[in-house]
Scaffold this active site. Structure first.
Site, PDB file in Angstrom:
ATOM      1  N   LYS A  24     -18.809  85.312  -8.590  1.00  0.00           N
ATOM      2  CA  LYS A  24     -17.463  85.713  -8.345  1.00  0.00           C
ATOM      3  C   LYS A  24     -17.103  86.309  -9.956  1.00  0.00           C
ATOM      4  CE  LYS A  24     -12.592  83.669  -8.229  1.00  0.00           C
ATOM      5  NZ  LYS A  24     -11.719  83.122  -7.575  1.00  0.00           N
TER       6      LYS A  24
ATOM      7  N   GLU B 227     -18.712  81.586 -11.157  1.00  0.00           N
ATOM      8  CA  GLU B 227     -17.563  82.412 -11.713  1.00  0.00           C
ATOM      9  C   GLU B 227     -17.660  82.495 -13.144  1.00  0.00           C
ATOM     10  OE1 GLU B 227     -13.590  81.389 -10.970  1.00  0.00           O
ATOM     11  OE2 GLU B 227     -12.484  83.159 -11.637  1.00  0.00           O
TER      12      GLU B 227
HETATM   13  P1  13P Z   1      -7.223  85.471  -9.915  1.00  0.00           P
HETATM   14  O1  13P Z   1      -7.854  86.391  -8.775  1.00  0.00           O
HETATM   15  O2  13P Z   1      -5.873  85.352  -9.926  1.00  0.00           O
HETATM   16  O3  13P Z   1      -7.929  85.971 -11.273  1.00  0.00           O
HETATM   17  O4  13P Z   1      -7.920  83.960  -9.595  1.00  0.00           O
HETATM   18  C1  13P Z   1      -9.083  83.702  -9.305  1.00  0.00           C
HETATM   19  C2  13P Z   1      -9.626  82.534  -9.466  1.00  0.00           C
HETATM   20  O5  13P Z   1      -9.935  81.698  -8.817  1.00  0.00           O
HETATM   21  C3  13P Z   1      -9.659  82.397 -11.075  1.00  0.00           C
HETATM   22  O6  13P Z   1     -10.562  81.337 -11.317  1.00  0.00           O
END
Ligand code: 13P
Length: 339
Positions: free
Chosen positions: A220, A178
């Site tokens: 992500k 991510e």
């Molecule tokens: P949000 O969808 O609230 O941005 O959170 C996703 C997430 O796991 C952030 O690390």
């Protein structure tokens, strides 16, 4: 690689058309902030009740194929005495675990952040796996300002993500990678696109350097959006900008791209996902969700910390999950919000 079969099974359980990931992995300070908004105190028991509410929602498995949990939740039980991870898997929702330890400033690189948690990661992963986790998540964060992220910041963060992903694959957990370029600020959508493109290029270079198998991981990313203090953008514009960056940077070997919601409102996040899928019928990857706030917010509002509201909260979660499922197919319409 020792655990290749295990990793392949996890990917095929998680990457399924029309199903996405529920992020329920808020750290202690973040969940306290969310609970504050409904005047609920963040005790261990209240956190258990909340995560139990989410993951025992009847029918959730139809739209959700994975859930990211926080370390504490792996030890917690449902009201029926199962672990929360077991309750998730009862609905074929694969349990996973957030393994990073949050951000700190990157030394000698003013404005850049770097994520902590690599030391002892392999040992921790073995423990989480014993507790039922089959995938992991690690988040690097990039703020946008005039001079940040710097090239140094982009490279250092990419290196962390790749090292984390390599350890995960070696230990048999699918890594969710991510890199989040924040939407805070007054930058325009072009600047967000430029930074996201540079970040993704660096991440995939680093993943390649560290021999991470792209077929056995999930990306992500953020959608490409104007900053919160800039104008708003139409869904078609967001979809076009997001897909342009992804097509330039993400190899087709990657099975699934699961967007974070990143501060978009629940409906906004669904509309934008729908536009992305409508414009990307030829995309080589699945375009799905890994939403935290955009899935949980209406449910949290419905709950208000009261036992008598749990069913309503679950219905609110199920509604958002179903509407996002439709958006993954490009079949969402705003009028469905009132059904
Ligand atoms: P949000 O969808 O609230 O941005 O959170 C996703 C997430 O796991 C952030 O690390």
């Amino acid at each position: 690689m020792q655990y290749i079969n295990e990793l392949e099974t996890t990917i095929s359980d998680m990457v399924q058309k029309g199903r996405g990931i529920l992020a329920a992995d808020e750290s202690a300070p973040t969940i306290a902030k969310r609970f504050d908004s409904i005047h609920v105190v963040s005790t261990e028991e209240n956190r258990r009740i909340w995560r139990n509410t989410l993951l025992t929602t009847h029918g959730l498995g139809e739209y959700i194929s994975g859930t990211i949990l926080f370390e504490e939740t792996l030890n917690q039980k449902t009201d029926d005495g199962k672990t929360i991870a077991e309750a998730a898997w009862d609905q074929k929702i694969v349990p996973g675990i957030k393994v990073d330890k949050g951000t700190m400033p990157l030394a000698l690189s003013a404005g850049d952040l770097i994520t902590k948690g690599l030391d002892g990661l392999a040992e921790r992963l073995r423990g989480y796996k014993e507790q039922g986790a089959r995938f992991a998540k690690w988040r690097e964060v990039y703020a946008i300002d005039k001079h940040v992220p710097t090239l140094n910041g982009i490279e250092a963060n990419a290196e962390m993500l790749a090292r984390y992903a390599a350890v995960c694959q070696e230990e048999g957990l699918v890594p969710i990678v991510e890199p989040e370029v924040l939407m805070d600020g007054s930058h325009d959508i072009e600047r967000h696109a430029e930074v996201t493109e540079a970040v993704q290029h660096a991440v995939f270079n680093a993943l390649n350097r560290h021999k991470v198998v792209l077929e056995l991981m999930i990306l992500k990313p953020n959608m490409v959006l104007p900053g919160k203090d800039c104008r708003t953008a139409e869904p078609d514009e967001v979809a076009k900008a997001t897909l342009k960056v992804l097509r330039r940077t993400v190899p087709i070997a990657m099975p699934s791209i699961n967007f974070l919601s990143g501060g978009q409102g629940p409906e906004e996040a669904t509309i934008n996902l729908n536009a992305i899928n409508q414009q990307a019928s030829d995309a080589p990857w699945q375009l799905s969700i890994s939403y935290g706030r955009a899935l949980q917010q209406p449910a949290l509002q419905a709950w208000q910390g009261k036992p008598e509201n749990i069913l309503q909260a679950q219905q609110a979660l199920l509604k958002r999950a179903r509407l996002n499922h439709l958006a993954m197919l490009g079949d969402y319409r705003p009028s469905l919000e009132n059904d």
